[in-house]
Design a protein around this motif. Structure first.
Motif, PDB file in Angstrom:
ATOM      1  N   ALA A   1      26.853  36.279  31.960  1.00 43.65           N
ATOM      2  CA  ALA A   1      27.519  37.425  31.341  1.00 43.65           C
ATOM      3  C   ALA A   1      28.784  36.946  30.644  1.00 43.65           C
ATOM      4  CB  ALA A   1      27.876  38.456  32.413  1.00 43.65           C
ATOM      5  N   ALA A   2      29.260  37.763  29.754  1.00 43.33           N
ATOM      6  CA  ALA A   2      30.511  37.444  29.074  1.00 43.33           C
ATOM      7  C   ALA A   2      31.626  37.401  30.109  1.00 43.33           C
ATOM      8  CB  ALA A   2      30.808  38.501  28.021  1.00 43.33           C
ATOM      9  N   PRO A   3      32.598  36.512  29.941  1.00 42.02           N
ATOM     10  CA  PRO A   3      33.677  36.439  30.921  1.00 42.02           C
ATOM     11  C   PRO A   3      34.450  37.758  30.963  1.00 42.02           C
ATOM     12  CG  PRO A   3      34.135  35.019  29.029  1.00 42.02           C
ATOM     13  CD  PRO A   3      32.767  35.572  28.856  1.00 42.02           C
ATOM     14  N   VAL A   4      34.795  38.165  32.160  1.00 44.14           N
ATOM     15  CA  VAL A   4      35.524  39.404  32.375  1.00 44.14           C
ATOM     16  C   VAL A   4      36.915  39.031  32.879  1.00 44.14           C
ATOM     17  CG1 VAL A   4      35.543  41.567  33.650  1.00 44.14           C
ATOM     18  CG2 VAL A   4      33.374  40.563  32.942  1.00 44.14           C
ATOM     19  N   PRO A   5      37.949  39.653  32.346  1.00 41.38           N
ATOM     20  CA  PRO A   5      39.296  39.292  32.776  1.00 41.38           C
ATOM     21  C   PRO A   5      39.500  39.600  34.263  1.00 41.38           C
ATOM     22  CG  PRO A   5      39.337  41.291  31.471  1.00 41.38           C
ATOM     23  CD  PRO A   5      37.945  40.754  31.413  1.00 41.38           C
TER      24      PRO A   5
ATOM     25  N   SER B   1      42.321  35.135  45.457  1.00 41.95           N
ATOM     26  CA  SER B   1      41.457  35.584  44.366  1.00 41.95           C
ATOM     27  C   SER B   1      40.008  35.411  44.787  1.00 41.95           C
ATOM     28  CB  SER B   1      41.705  34.764  43.099  1.00 41.95           C
ATOM     29  OG  SER B   1      42.954  35.086  42.555  1.00 41.95           O
ATOM     30  N   TYR B   2      39.194  36.378  44.441  1.00 42.31           N
ATOM     31  CA  TYR B   2      37.758  36.344  44.722  1.00 42.31           C
ATOM     32  C   TYR B   2      37.036  36.259  43.390  1.00 42.31           C
ATOM     33  CZ  TYR B   2      39.269  37.982  49.305  1.00 42.31           C
ATOM     34  OH  TYR B   2      39.880  38.106  50.524  1.00 42.31           O
ATOM     35  N   ALA B   3      36.292  35.177  43.209  1.00 42.46           N
ATOM     36  CA  ALA B   3      35.550  34.966  41.963  1.00 42.46           C
ATOM     37  C   ALA B   3      34.402  35.973  41.895  1.00 42.46           C
ATOM     38  CB  ALA B   3      35.017  33.543  41.917  1.00 42.46           C
ATOM     39  N   PRO B   4      33.866  36.193  40.690  1.00 39.38           N
ATOM     40  CA  PRO B   4      32.716  37.090  40.576  1.00 39.38           C
ATOM     41  C   PRO B   4      31.597  36.646  41.523  1.00 39.38           C
ATOM     42  CG  PRO B   4      33.544  36.549  38.410  1.00 39.38           C
ATOM     43  CD  PRO B   4      34.286  35.683  39.384  1.00 39.38           C
ATOM     44  N   GLY B   5      31.074  37.584  42.296  1.00 38.18           N
ATOM     45  CA  GLY B   5      30.000  37.294  43.227  1.00 38.18           C
ATOM     46  C   GLY B   5      30.467  37.001  44.640  1.00 38.18           C
ATOM     47  N   GLU B   6      31.748  36.627  44.821  1.00 33.76           N
ATOM     48  CA  GLU B   6      32.259  36.388  46.170  1.00 33.76           C
ATOM     49  C   GLU B   6      32.431  37.718  46.884  1.00 33.76           C
ATOM     50  OE1 GLU B   6      35.417  33.497  47.293  1.00 33.76           O
ATOM     51  OE2 GLU B   6      35.595  33.276  45.119  1.00 33.76           O
ATOM     52  N   PRO B   7      32.180  37.746  48.210  1.00 36.81           N
ATOM     53  CA  PRO B   7      32.387  38.989  48.949  1.00 36.81           C
ATOM     54  C   PRO B   7      33.878  39.324  49.029  1.00 36.81           C
ATOM     55  CG  PRO B   7      31.259  37.330  50.315  1.00 36.81           C
ATOM     56  CD  PRO B   7      31.601  36.693  49.021  1.00 36.81           C
ATOM     57  N   VAL B   8      34.213  40.522  48.612  1.00 37.90           N
ATOM     58  CA  VAL B   8      35.600  41.005  48.627  1.00 37.90           C
ATOM     59  C   VAL B   8      35.723  42.022  49.757  1.00 37.90           C
ATOM     60  CG1 VAL B   8      37.368  42.227  47.309  1.00 37.90           C
ATOM     61  CG2 VAL B   8      35.785  40.692  46.131  1.00 37.90           C
ATOM     62  N   PRO B   9      36.720  41.856  50.662  1.00 37.60           N
ATOM     63  CA  PRO B   9      36.878  42.821  51.750  1.00 37.60           C
ATOM     64  C   PRO B   9      37.261  44.199  51.204  1.00 37.60           C
ATOM     65  CG  PRO B   9      38.674  41.213  51.792  1.00 37.60           C
ATOM     66  CD  PRO B   9      37.726  40.786  50.719  1.00 37.60           C
TER      67      PRO B   9
ATOM     68  N   ASN C   1      33.870  50.387  35.983  1.00 33.69           N
ATOM     69  CA  ASN C   1      34.362  49.705  34.782  1.00 33.69           C
ATOM     70  C   ASN C   1      33.590  48.441  34.425  1.00 33.69           C
ATOM     71  OD1 ASN C   1      36.507  51.459  34.041  1.00 33.69           O
ATOM     72  ND2 ASN C   1      37.659  50.693  35.783  1.00 33.69           N
ATOM     73  N   PHE C   2      33.049  47.723  35.429  1.00 32.58           N
ATOM     74  CA  PHE C   2      32.412  46.445  35.167  1.00 32.58           C
ATOM     75  C   PHE C   2      30.939  46.414  35.551  1.00 32.58           C
ATOM     76  CE2 PHE C   2      36.932  45.637  36.011  1.00 32.58           C
ATOM     77  CZ  PHE C   2      37.293  45.110  34.783  1.00 32.58           C
TER      78      PHE C   2
ATOM     79  N   THR D   1      36.602  38.876  38.601  1.00 33.58           N
ATOM     80  CA  THR D   1      37.495  38.240  39.563  1.00 33.58           C
ATOM     81  C   THR D   1      38.449  39.298  40.099  1.00 33.58           C
ATOM     82  OG1 THR D   1      37.382  36.128  38.419  1.00 33.58           O
ATOM     83  CG2 THR D   1      39.265  36.474  39.881  1.00 33.58           C
ATOM     84  N   VAL D   2      38.575  39.358  41.415  1.00 33.65           N
ATOM     85  CA  VAL D   2      39.442  40.352  42.057  1.00 33.65           C
ATOM     86  C   VAL D   2      40.509  39.602  42.818  1.00 33.65           C
ATOM     87  CG1 VAL D   2      39.549  42.233  43.727  1.00 33.65           C
ATOM     88  CG2 VAL D   2      37.532  41.981  42.262  1.00 33.65           C
ATOM     89  N   LYS D   3      41.773  39.989  42.615  1.00 30.07           N
ATOM     90  CA  LYS D   3      42.888  39.357  43.318  1.00 30.07           C
ATOM     91  C   LYS D   3      43.447  40.365  44.308  1.00 30.07           C
ATOM     92  CE  LYS D   3      47.155  36.844  42.705  1.00 30.07           C
ATOM     93  NZ  LYS D   3      48.152  36.317  41.811  1.00 30.07           N
ATOM     94  N   VAL D   4      43.497  39.942  45.571  1.00 26.90           N
ATOM     95  CA  VAL D   4      44.059  40.771  46.635  1.00 26.90           C
ATOM     96  C   VAL D   4      45.148  39.942  47.286  1.00 26.90           C
ATOM     97  CG1 VAL D   4      43.609  42.019  48.768  1.00 26.90           C
ATOM     98  CG2 VAL D   4      41.845  41.911  47.003  1.00 26.90           C
ATOM     99  N   GLY D   5      46.385  40.397  47.143  1.00 26.59           N
ATOM    100  CA  GLY D   5      47.497  39.609  47.663  1.00 26.59           C
ATOM    101  C   GLY D   5      47.570  38.292  46.915  1.00 26.59           C
ATOM    102  N   LYS D   6      47.543  37.187  47.671  1.00 23.22           N
ATOM    103  CA  LYS D   6      47.604  35.863  47.041  1.00 23.22           C
ATOM    104  C   LYS D   6      46.219  35.238  46.899  1.00 23.22           C
ATOM    105  CE  LYS D   6      52.278  34.958  48.568  1.00 23.22           C
ATOM    106  NZ  LYS D   6      53.198  34.070  49.241  1.00 23.22           N
TER     107      LYS D   6
END
Length: 134
Positions: free
Chosen positions: A56-60, A18-26, A43-44, A11-16
């Motif tokens: 997969a195991a949950p990733v923080p 959050s992009y879940a695993p697999g979602e396209p992140v800009p 790292n991942f 999961t990637v958070k940009v600003g406010k």
């Protein structure tokens, strides 16, 4: 103009947002930097979800804004410490120079003191000669 996006196993958070695993992140303006994207892959691992993917195991999740703030604070602290180090190095160099000057002055004073002690001894001998009973 198409915007570049990437998918990650985390999961990637940009600003406010959050992009879940697999979602396209800009990636680029308004998103994460190319270096951050590379860091996520490093790292991942590369994004592996697909029809044959296993769970997969949950990733923080990663809060990039919080990480950026922490990096900025650390950089500011590093700058302060670097400035303090430069100042203290200059003070030390000055103190070393002052010490060398004082050592030379001390050597000169010791030489002068020995010369004066010899003169005092001569003068005391003269006084004894002059005040001796005749």
């Amino acid at each position: 103009m198409s915007k570049k996006t990437e998918q990650f196993n985390v999961t990637v958070k940009v600003g406010k947002k959050s992009y879940a695993p697999g979602e396209p992140v800009p990636v680029g303006t308004g998103g994460i930097t190319a270096e951050e994207a590379e860091n996520f892959r490093k790292n991942f691992g590369a994004f592996t979800a697909g029809p044959d993917a296993t769970a997969a195991a949950p990733v923080p999740s990663v809060d990039l804004d919080r990480l950026r703030e922490a990096i900025e604070k650390l950089s500011a602290g590093n700058d302060r410490l670097s400035a303090d180090n430069d100042r203290l190095t200059a003070e030390r160099d000055s103190a070393v120079g002052d010490r060398e000057v004082l050592l030379k002055q001390n050597e000169q004073l010791e030489t002068d003191n020995a010369t004066l002690a010899a003169e005092v001894t001569k003068l005391q001998a003269e006084i004894e000669k002059l005040t001796a009973p005749k």
